[in-house]
Write an enzyme that holds these catalytic residues in place. Structure first.
Site, PDB file in Angstrom:
ATOM      1  CE  LYS A  10      -0.396 -10.071   1.128  1.00 55.33           C
ATOM      2  NZ  LYS A  10      -1.724 -10.495   0.760  1.00 55.33           N
ATOM      3  CG  ASP A 140      -0.259  -6.523   2.894  1.00 53.32           C
ATOM      4  OD1 ASP A 140      -0.954  -6.931   3.838  1.00 53.32           O
ATOM      5  OD2 ASP A 140      -0.653  -6.456   1.710  1.00 53.32           O
TER       6      ASP A 140
HETATM    7  O1  C5P Z   1      -2.781  -0.638   3.561  1.00 55.68           O
HETATM    8  P1  C5P Z   1      -2.730  -0.639   2.083  1.00 55.68           P
HETATM    9  O2  C5P Z   1      -2.401   0.710   1.508  1.00 55.68           O
HETATM   10  O3  C5P Z   1      -1.855  -1.711   1.515  1.00 55.68           O
HETATM   11  O4  C5P Z   1      -4.202  -1.008   1.596  1.00 55.68           O
HETATM   12  C1  C5P Z   1      -4.611  -0.836   0.258  1.00 55.68           C
HETATM   13  C2  C5P Z   1      -6.122  -0.722   0.227  1.00 55.68           C
HETATM   14  O5  C5P Z   1      -6.706  -1.967   0.618  1.00 55.68           O
HETATM   15  C3  C5P Z   1      -6.683   0.300   1.203  1.00 55.68           C
HETATM   16  O6  C5P Z   1      -6.764   1.565   0.613  1.00 55.68           O
HETATM   17  C4  C5P Z   1      -8.066  -0.260   1.520  1.00 55.68           C
HETATM   18  O7  C5P Z   1      -8.961   0.070   0.500  1.00 55.68           O
HETATM   19  C5  C5P Z   1      -7.837  -1.760   1.441  1.00 55.68           C
HETATM   20  N1  C5P Z   1      -7.608  -2.388   2.768  1.00 55.68           N
HETATM   21  C6  C5P Z   1      -8.673  -2.505   3.643  1.00 55.68           C
HETATM   22  N2  C5P Z   1      -8.488  -3.108   4.861  1.00 55.68           N
HETATM   23  C7  C5P Z   1      -7.277  -3.589   5.211  1.00 55.68           C
HETATM   24  C8  C5P Z   1      -6.182  -3.499   4.326  1.00 55.68           C
HETATM   25  C9  C5P Z   1      -6.376  -2.887   3.105  1.00 55.68           C
HETATM   26  O8  C5P Z   1      -9.782  -2.064   3.346  1.00 55.68           O
HETATM   27  N3  C5P Z   1      -7.135  -4.197   6.397  1.00 55.68           N
END
Ligand code: C5P
Length: 299
Positions: A10, A140
Site C-alpha cells: 500500500k 493497515d
Molecule cells: O498498527 P501497527 O502495529 O501497524 O502500527 C505500528 C506502529 O506504528 C504502532 O506501534 C505505533 O507506534 C505506530 N502507529 C501510530 N498511529 C497509527 C498507526 C501506527 O502511532 N495510526
C-alpha cells in the site's frame, strides 16, 4: 493441500496525522492505494506452526522473524481463536514488498494469511469478522484485505472504498535500510503537530476524474517531516525523482520508500531509465490501484 494468496503493498496518497491518542496510536485521515508489488503467501497443513520466507528479486528478508512473532502466524492464531479452536499450519512467504519500507509488507502477509488459512481450515469467516480480526493485527491490515483505493480513518483500520477511475503509474525507489514506523511517529510527536486534517476534496476529485496532473498536485504526507529528520538523504531521492521527470514524488507511508507518479506507461519506463542512469539501482514499477488479498493458486 495448499493455498496461495497474493497481497499488495500500500501507499498513502494523503496521510493526515493528528496528535497521539491515549492508546499511543495517532488518529489518521488517509487515502490508501494498493499498488502492484506483492507478497505471495502459501499456507499448508503442518503438525506445528512453521514459517519460511523467500525473497522475490532483491528484497532483503533478513529482518523478517521466522518464529511465532511473525505476523502471519499471529494472524493464524487469532483466526483460530476467533472460532474457538486451536489450529496450526505451515506458511511460506514469497516477499516482493520491501521490508520496513513504509509499504505495509507485514500487513500484507497478515491479510494473506487470514485469507489462506480461512480456506485451509474451511472456516467460512464472514467479511466483517475478517476485517475485525485484521484490525486487531495492525492498522493497515484491513486495507490489505480490501485493496483498491480507500479512505482510512480511526488509526487507519477503518476503511471504505473511494471512487478511483485512474490507471496510475508509480515507481517505487526502495532503500536498503528500512525505517521503523514507530520511530517515525515518535519523531512526529516531538514536532508538536496538531489536529488531524481532512482529506482534501481536490484529491478525491482527481481520483474520481482519473486526472494525473490534479493527482500530482494533491499528494501529501504528514510523516514526511519526521522521516526527513531521521533520514535527511530522503530529500535528495525525492528531488532526484522530480529531476528524472516524475510529475510528483511522495514518501510512502512512514518511508523510506520514495514514490514517483508518472503520466503513463511510457513515461514511467523513461523516468525509471533516467533514475537508473543517475545511479539508482532499486526502482520498481508498480501500477495502481490493484486488488486486495486474493487467492491465486491451490493444490
Ligand atoms: O498498527 P501497527 O502495529 O501497524 O502500527 C505500528 C506502529 O506504528 C504502532 O506501534 C505505533 O507506534 C505506530 N502507529 C501510530 N498511529 C497509527 C498507526 C501506527 O502511532 N495510526
Amino acid at each position: 493441500m495448499s493455498f496461495t494468496v497474493r497481497a499488495p503493498a500500500k501507499i498513502n496518497l494523503h496521510l493526515g496525522v493528528g496528535a497521539r491518542r491515549e492508546d499511543g496510536y495517532h488518529p489518521l485521515r488517509t487515502v490508501y492505494q494498493a499498488i502492484g508489488l506483492y507478497d505471495d503467501v502459501t499456507v499448508f497443513r503442518s503438525d506445528r506452526w512453521r514459517v519460511a520466507v523467500e525473497p522475490i528479486g532483491d528484497v532483503d528478508v533478513s529482518e523478517v522473524p521466522l518464529d511465532e512473532s511473525n505476523i502471519a502466524i499471529e494472524a493464524g492464531k487469532l483466526l483460530a481463536a476467533h472460532h474457538g479452536q486451536v489450529l496450526v499450519a505451515g506458511i511460506e512467504i514469497n516477499k516482493g514488498i520491501p521490508v520496513a519500507g513504509g509499504m505495509a509488507g507485514g500487513s500484507a502477509d497478515a491479510a494473506a494469511a487470514l485469507v489462506g488459512l480461512d480456506r485451509l481450515w474451511d472456516l467460512g469467516t464472514s467479511d466483517d469478522d475478517m476485517l475485525a480480526i485484521a484490525a486487531e493485527l495492525g492498522s493497515d491490515v484491513p486495507f490489505a484485505l480490501l485493496g483498491g483505493t480507500a479512505l482510512g480513518t480511526g488509526r487507519g483500520e477503518l476503511v471504505e472504498p473511494v471512487l478511483d477511475n485512474g490507471d496510475w503509474w508509480w515507481l517505487a525507489i526502495t532503500s536498503t535500510e528500512g525505517l521503523s514506523t514507530a520511530a517515525v511517529y515518535r519523531e512526529y510527536d516531538s514536532l508538536g503537530l496538531g489536529d488531524v486534517p481532512e482529506v482534501p476534496m481536490a484529491l478525491l476529485s482527481a481520483l474520481a476524474d482519473g486526472d494525473v496532473d490534479d493527482l500530482a498536485d494533491a499528494l501529501s504526507n504528514d510523516l514526511l517531516a519526521p522521516a526527513l529528520t531521521l533520514r535527511p538523504a530522503l530529500a535528495e531521492i525525492l528531488q532526484a525523482g522530480l529531476d528524472a521527470g516524475a510529475l510528483a514524488t511522495l514518501l510512502s507511508g512512514s518511508g523510506p520508500t520514495c514514490l514517483c507518479l508518472c503520466r503513463d506507461q511510457g513515461h514511467a519506463l523513461a523516468t525509471k531509465q533516467s533514475l537508473l542512469d543517475d545511479g539508482f539501482t532499486a526502482v520498481l514499477g508498480a501500477p495502481g490501484p490493484v486488488a486486495g488479498a486474493h487467492l491465486v493458486e491451490y493444490a
